[in-house]
Design an enzyme around this catalytic site. Structure first.
Site: not given
Ligand SMILES: Cc1ncc(COP(=O)(O)O)c(C=O)c1O
Ligand SMILES: Cc1ncc(COP(=O)(O)O)c(C=O)c1O
Lengths: 146, 426, 426, 146
Positions: B142, B217, B220, B243, B384
């Site tokens: 991401h 990370d 998910q 999430k 993203c």
């Molecule tokens: C794999 C992953 N990493 C990071 C994020 C970032 O999370 P946030 O938008 O809550 O900072 C997301 C979701 O947007 C994600 O799916």
């Protein structure tokens, strides 16, 4: 909320049967615009005569139905019109698109382009609709600069 | 539908949004939980009640409301620590989202010259970084796990490297990517596009061997699987409240205490200090060292209610339910003409996120018609994860992602919608 | 009481916490709004309803819920922009609190060598900083407006300087403090301890003359006075939602567009990008450039409802009401034996925050007994302004702070409580 | 919530009439502890005999009633007891204070110090109560090291 379906018959018609598609000679200016968020692209050419009459808008591109149909509608509206007239249509179209659905469309000015009014509610799609129109504005400015 | 794992009908009653009709009487078919999940009454009510009757600032206030807020906030930390298996509650740092958690760790690294000059940042050799040093991520990350490391590489002159992705959407675990110059490896636990669950143990072993730190990370994975951070064998884990049935505005960083202690502060301000003079400061112990200013109080409390809810249902049951849905979806989508799944098309090491393309139809059009005609909410675009889409040579995909409240009937609605999309653009 | 400015009885009905009894039947006398304010039903209900029926992620989602959330979130930005008089809505950046807003600006400065190496950070000369360059703050700042600048000075080798404070709690505006080496001046609009409102125009003039940027920590002014950022003549303004009837987890940075455009990104991640490749990225225009990851969606929407509420009542009326209360409090406190007010003891250029000491009794004991016996919630300690307390040679103060829902009757309760405290420790 | 008033009669008594206050000779170790968040300070001395018997705990400090009373109670409990015994009381007191009000106080072990149970609910005050006790632990460890 979607007040009305974004996919007006007219948009689908233009998407399936794009008007004036293809890059043609002669032309005064050619531009290439990209929408990096969704990867939509357009290459667009304009041919303007000395009186400021738009003789041709030709284009080639890829992207969603909105961006493709917008280019087709643009071709129809611009060809045969004048630089001054079309720029005011572009301005009105931009105003409508960026109005987040709060702005009433001026059908008098916009003609068929009014079909895109529903797009304004979707910030992510606004750029699709504007891609070719911004490219056109850019091309016209460049052609004038020559 | 009948789920063997969960009483979905009962669960759906907890989520007020499912009692809502969309304009023109469309029902809501929410298949976008990978983007952000819906919230149960238990979370919404906990927040409402706290705001209405118990709210005050935390830590600093010594009156009744201050004590109640502090207790609720710190007890949320306890419950979240237990939920993710943190060895100590003090290893749980509240951030505003997963992105802040990832940036926090990236900003903990400083150039070598900071170390020499005795700056707070970069005094620990594990957190110094310079030209020749390497940061390793992957092509399926991401943006929130790419850009912070790009910015860090720019600040320090370190080199950013990455694992590739195979044609079937798996991490291409080329062992040559991690070298003894690698100082930090940061990868997704589960891809937000492919659904792929990465082999954490293998990556961690490579990182350990090279003497590198490893961050996960888990944005998910934590919402969808039982996750125990201690058992993962990594150093840092980021996840995000919105999430996992929690509110927006709250994320979590877990880190090994010994590392958190060694890291310099990130954001400066109230509550992260021990003592302040005009010309220098000393810092509070973790977790407070990393929580500058008034924290997302009600949001942490809301997330506490969310993990209570998930814990009561049981993460094994949530995982099993999503597995059923994913199997059903993969089978059903395979039947849609010209549909191409981007990512693993088996259930092995994958979660409930299915991305795909439809030949000749732009995902933006797919998503809009699904929504407009069928009330089916999916996500379209690059989610993203633009580099991953570049890897597959496509500008965008349509993504359906499942959660505990989804049903096979909703997957049927998606498939019906896709058939209609194909008709519109035929 | 009768207020000439506000219908306080009516206002109090909007705040559910005032219908609550503390344990043992004590009423709640909340005089700690300078720490964090209570929330009206209008804010709580807006958040509840959004979470229950309209919630989704913003920006990225193209379905009905995504559009509703995005519209609500961006419309909150519009209303907050209007509330603080921002020339453009795009100059309003949502952060998690005022501390993040202050850190964001501090992190925008980079060392000279970043500029030379073409790094994203530090490419604009106004945001490069090195040995010999100066950062100017004041001795009355909140830690959140001290520590970020200390950390910046450490990272870059710049020098941190500050204005002193006079015996009667005013900024000691020694013009020699700002020099042509000064690159940024950051001071409080209103002190969170003294109540002092600083002469922004004078400080800004000095900064301008020196070619320095100027930032205002307006955490304590925006909630209590009509504030128009454009008229202040400064470059950046920080404020925080929880002190102005909004929820926790949301803060605001306003900055001049031209500067925000010139600044490097701070946190990297989803939504702050234009396009991402594995080895580099381009960034979205402001405000999104500074909003990495999922923002505090519901919190911004809640803050939007809060400024609607304040706007309807009128900030002039709020200011006038607090002025009445402050005058009443100063008069009443002067009558308490051995009580010493720290800060201006007239109404001139001061807001509704009154800090004091009681001879021979530690503020922690004062606060606790006020709470325990009288339900009077005040704040005790150094209020995240330890250097200011060092300046006055005291470890701590007791602070009463007022807001639109307070009454003179509550000030009477405070004074009764103080007399009792003196009896307990006699 | 405050289950019971923090200001037990016993605490106020000790605050107003501190036991064993003042720094005395002879001593084996002296320590100075500060609580930077509220500025409370204590200087504390211990005198231990060879059998591990605490002969004297003397101290001087400034701070709120909780921190002052805690030092006074400590003096009473420790003087005449043994190092081993007092360290287990210190541990129990620490456990109580850090229990955020969730931990039941063991009166058998704590004696008068049980009066501080109400403090455990207030994270900000816990440090006040613990200041002298931590200083004492430190001093005893140092005296043993000599
Ligand atoms: C794999 C992953 N990493 C990071 C994020 C970032 O999370 P946030 O938008 O809550 O900072 C997301 C979701 O947007 C994600 O799916
Ligand atoms: C003057 C001042 N500046 C900054 C802050 C920090 O605000 P926040 O805690 O919301 O980051 C506060 C309040 O705590 C304050 O009073």
């Amino acid at each position: 909320m979607i007040g009305e379906s974004m996919y007006q018959e007219l948009i689908l018609e233009h998407y399936k049967h794009p008007q004036g598609r293809g890059l043609r000679e002669p032309y005064d200016a050619e531009v290439h615009h990209v929408n990096p968020t969704c990867g939509d692209e357009i290459t667009l050419r304009v041919k303007v005569d000395d009186a400021g009459q738009i003789l041709d808008v030709s284009y080639e591109g890829q992207g969603c139905s909105i961006s493709q149909a917008a280019a087709s509608v643009l071709h129809e509206l611009a060809t045969g019109s004048t630089v001054a007239q079309t720029l005011s249509v572009v301005d009105e179209f931009t105003r409508l698109m960026q109005g987040r659905g709060q702005v009433a469309a001026d059908e008098e000015v916009l003609g068929d382009a009014v079909a895109f009014a529903g797009v304004a509610k979707f910030p992510a799609r606004v750029k699709c609709a504007l891609l070719s129109w911004m490219a056109y504005k850019d091309a016209v400015v460049r052609s004038a600069a020559q | 539908m009948t789920s063997f794992s969960l009483d979905v009908e009962k669960i759906r009653k907890d989520f007020p949004v499912f009692s809502r009709e969309l304009p023109d009487g469309r029902p809501l078919v929410y298949l976008d939980s990978g983007n952000s999940s819906q919230k149960p009454n238990q979370v919404i009510e906990t927040m409402r009640e706290h705001l209405a009757l118990h709210y005050s600032n935390v830590g600093r206030a010594m009156h009744v409301l201050g004590a109640e807020s502090t207790e609720a906030y710190e007890s949320a930390r306890d419950r979240i620590a237990a939920f993710v298996g943190a060895p100590s509650r003090d290893e749980i740092i509240f951030t505003k989202n997963a992105s802040e958690a990832l940036n926090l760790v990236a900003y903990s690294f400083g150039p070598h010259h900071w170390r020499a000059s005795g700056t707070a940042a970069g005094t620990d050799p594990r957190f110094t970084l310079g030209p020749g040093d390497e940061i390793v991520i992957s092509e399926m990350e991401h943006h929130s796990n790419i850009v912070p490391w790009q910015l860090l590489a720019q600040r320090t002159g370190a080199t950013l490297k990455w694992f590739g992705v195979t044609d079937d959407g798996r991490l291409d675990l080329d062992p040559a990517v991690i070298t003894e110059r690698t100082k930090i490896v940061s990868i997704a636990h589960q891809s937000n596009v492919l659904g792929t669950v990465n082999p954490v143990a293998e990556v961690a072993a490579l990182a350990r061997e090279a003497g590198a730190l490893i961050m996960l990370d888990a944005s998910q994975s934590v919402p969808h699987h039982p996750v125990n951070v201690a058992e993962l064998g990594v150093d840092f884990v980021a996840c995000t409240g919105h999430k996992m049935l929690g509110p927006s505005g709250i994320g979590v960083l877990w880190g090994r205490a010994e590392l958190l202690d060694a890291m310099p502060p990130f954001l400066g301000g109230g509550e992260m200090i021990e003592a302040v003079w005009m010309d220098h400061s000393t810092y509070a112990p973790v977790p407070h060292k990393f929580e500058a200013g008034t924290p997302p109080i009600v949001e942490a409390i809301g997330l506490g209610a969310a993990v209570d809810y998930l814990g009561e249902i049981g993460m094994e049951a949530v995982e099993a339910h999503e597995r059923e849905l994913t199997g059903y979806a993969l089978d059903a989508l395979r039947e849609v003409p010209s549909l191409r799944i981007i990512g693993p098309d088996s259930l092995e090491a994958r979660g409930g996120t299915v991305s795909f393309t439809l030949e000749g139809i732009h995902p933006h059009d797919v998503g809009q018609i699904l929504d407009d005609q069928f009330g089916v909410a999916v996500r379209v675009g690059h989610h993203c994860a633009r580099p991953l889409h570049l890897r597959f040579g496509i500008p965008a995909t349509t993504r359906a992602s499942f959660y505990l409240y989804n049903t096979t009937g909703e997957i049927d609605a998606l498939v019906r919608g896709l058939h209609h999309v194909q008709k519109v653009f035929a």
